[in-house]
Design an enzyme around this catalytic site. Sequence first.
Site, PDB file in Angstrom:
ATOM      1  N   HIS A 102       0.830  -1.210   0.000  1.00  0.00           N
ATOM      2  CA  HIS A 102       0.000   0.000   0.000  1.00  0.00           C
ATOM      3  C   HIS A 102       0.861   1.255   0.000  1.00  0.00           C
ATOM      4  O   HIS A 102       2.050   1.224   0.318  1.00  0.00           O
ATOM      5  CB  HIS A 102      -0.916   0.030   1.230  1.00  0.00           C
ATOM      6  CG  HIS A 102      -0.156   0.160   2.522  1.00  0.00           C
ATOM      7  ND1 HIS A 102       0.585  -0.857   3.053  1.00  0.00           N
ATOM      8  CD2 HIS A 102      -0.017   1.211   3.372  1.00  0.00           C
ATOM      9  CE1 HIS A 102       1.145  -0.462   4.173  1.00  0.00           C
ATOM     10  NE2 HIS A 102       0.815   0.802   4.392  1.00  0.00           N
ATOM     11  N   ASP A 104       0.352   4.786   2.096  1.00  0.00           N
ATOM     12  CA  ASP A 104      -0.465   5.125   3.262  1.00  0.00           C
ATOM     13  C   ASP A 104      -1.672   5.990   2.909  1.00  0.00           C
ATOM     14  O   ASP A 104      -1.530   7.035   2.261  1.00  0.00           O
ATOM     15  CB  ASP A 104       0.389   5.856   4.309  1.00  0.00           C
ATOM     16  CG  ASP A 104       1.406   4.926   4.955  1.00  0.00           C
ATOM     17  OD1 ASP A 104       1.095   3.747   5.160  1.00  0.00           O
ATOM     18  OD2 ASP A 104       2.522   5.403   5.240  1.00  0.00           O
ATOM     19  N   HIS A 250       4.727   0.108   0.349  1.00  0.00           N
ATOM     20  CA  HIS A 250       5.451  -0.744   1.295  1.00  0.00           C
ATOM     21  C   HIS A 250       4.558  -1.830   1.840  1.00  0.00           C
ATOM     22  O   HIS A 250       3.313  -1.773   1.726  1.00  0.00           O
ATOM     23  CB  HIS A 250       6.071   0.094   2.415  1.00  0.00           C
ATOM     24  CG  HIS A 250       5.072   0.859   3.227  1.00  0.00           C
ATOM     25  ND1 HIS A 250       4.465   2.012   2.768  1.00  0.00           N
ATOM     26  CD2 HIS A 250       4.559   0.642   4.455  1.00  0.00           C
ATOM     27  CE1 HIS A 250       3.642   2.468   3.685  1.00  0.00           C
ATOM     28  NE2 HIS A 250       3.665   1.651   4.730  1.00  0.00           N
ATOM     29  N   ARG A 265       4.971   6.264  14.706  1.00  0.00           N
ATOM     30  CA  ARG A 265       4.813   6.650  13.311  1.00  0.00           C
ATOM     31  C   ARG A 265       4.131   8.012  13.203  1.00  0.00           C
ATOM     32  O   ARG A 265       3.065   8.231  13.794  1.00  0.00           O
ATOM     33  CB  ARG A 265       3.969   5.584  12.597  1.00  0.00           C
ATOM     34  CG  ARG A 265       3.852   5.798  11.118  1.00  0.00           C
ATOM     35  CD  ARG A 265       2.899   4.809  10.490  1.00  0.00           C
ATOM     36  NE  ARG A 265       1.851   5.578   9.834  1.00  0.00           N
ATOM     37  CZ  ARG A 265       1.074   5.130   8.869  1.00  0.00           C
ATOM     38  NH1 ARG A 265       1.184   3.894   8.452  1.00  0.00           N
ATOM     39  NH2 ARG A 265       0.161   5.897   8.332  1.00  0.00           N
TER      40      ARG A 265
HETATM   41  C1  SIN Z   1       2.967   0.819   8.092  1.00  0.00           C
HETATM   42  O1  SIN Z   1       2.417   0.453   7.055  1.00  0.00           O
HETATM   43  O2  SIN Z   1       2.923   1.970   8.464  1.00  0.00           O
HETATM   44  C2  SIN Z   1       3.740  -0.164   8.919  1.00  0.00           C
HETATM   45  C3  SIN Z   1       5.158  -0.255   8.502  1.00  0.00           C
HETATM   46  C4  SIN Z   1       5.938  -1.147   9.410  1.00  0.00           C
HETATM   47  O3  SIN Z   1       5.477  -1.464  10.513  1.00  0.00           O
HETATM   48  O4  SIN Z   1       7.060  -1.511   9.042  1.00  0.00           O
END
Ligand code: SIN
Length: 274
Positions: A102, A104, A250, A265
């Site tokens: 995806h 974000d 990612h 995050r």
């Molecule tokens: C995410 O998609 O924000 C998670 C990324 C991660 O935990 O490595």
Amino acid sequence: MNEQNLKIEKLAPNCGGEVLDIDLAHVSDEKTITALKAALAEHGVLFFRQQDITPAQQKELCRRFGELHLHPAWPRLVEGHPEVMEIYADKDTTRIAGEEWHSDVSCDLKPPLGTMLYLIETPPEGGDTLFANTCAAFEALSEPMRNLLDGLTAVHDGEPVYRQGYGEKAVERISYPRAEHPVVRTHPVNGRKGLFVNRTFTTKIVELTQRESDALLAMLFTHIEHPLFQCRFRWQSDVVAFWDNRVVQHLALWDYFPHRRRGHRVTIEGEVPF
Ligand code: SIN
């Protein structure tokens, strides 16, 4: 300072760079921020080891890139910091963030510019994150395919993702974020074109029939996920990853159950894609 003035080691030819000798908690000068913006566009995702950054410092740094984003559905926020999501998994977790490819919150009208994840605790093994550069993926397509895609529009729908919640009670809402974006978007910093469709949020190419759209999206998802366009990052604690949601997708691997993985995050608001 331009991108060349940062010390960067590439992780893979098409994606990822590790920035050396920088203390993110104390970056203050505009030259370094400008250099980081260029490096982010160039490498898609940047990694910084041996960092020690508080939620307030992480927010302050991210604000240098744009307004901070508030996630529409994430249930775990760091106390006193609604803009800081706690990324957390342990033996009781039933769903983690980002287990499918995806970009974000691409269902937002202005999808996030980028995301900064500071990983504080890592499992004994596993928990890697994979990143794919969607500009490299676009450039690798044949010219007739690039011509077909450029000018098409796709629906990005948050409902299938957010309705099920994140392991807690499903989030029942009156509406969910949903937007239409160009299938091929242009990076505002370097003008590079990249594919902007992903498995998690993109449900339909507007101008095509459902059957045509399903087939084309399936091909594009598989293409973007080819290892040629990727880097795979093996985390250690106290590492920061900063990815550009405009040009990378990612996937977070959840192969470490029942161990714990924890981090902070912060997501930065973006602009209407063009
Ligand atoms: C995410 O998609 O924000 C998670 C990324 C991660 O935990 O490595």
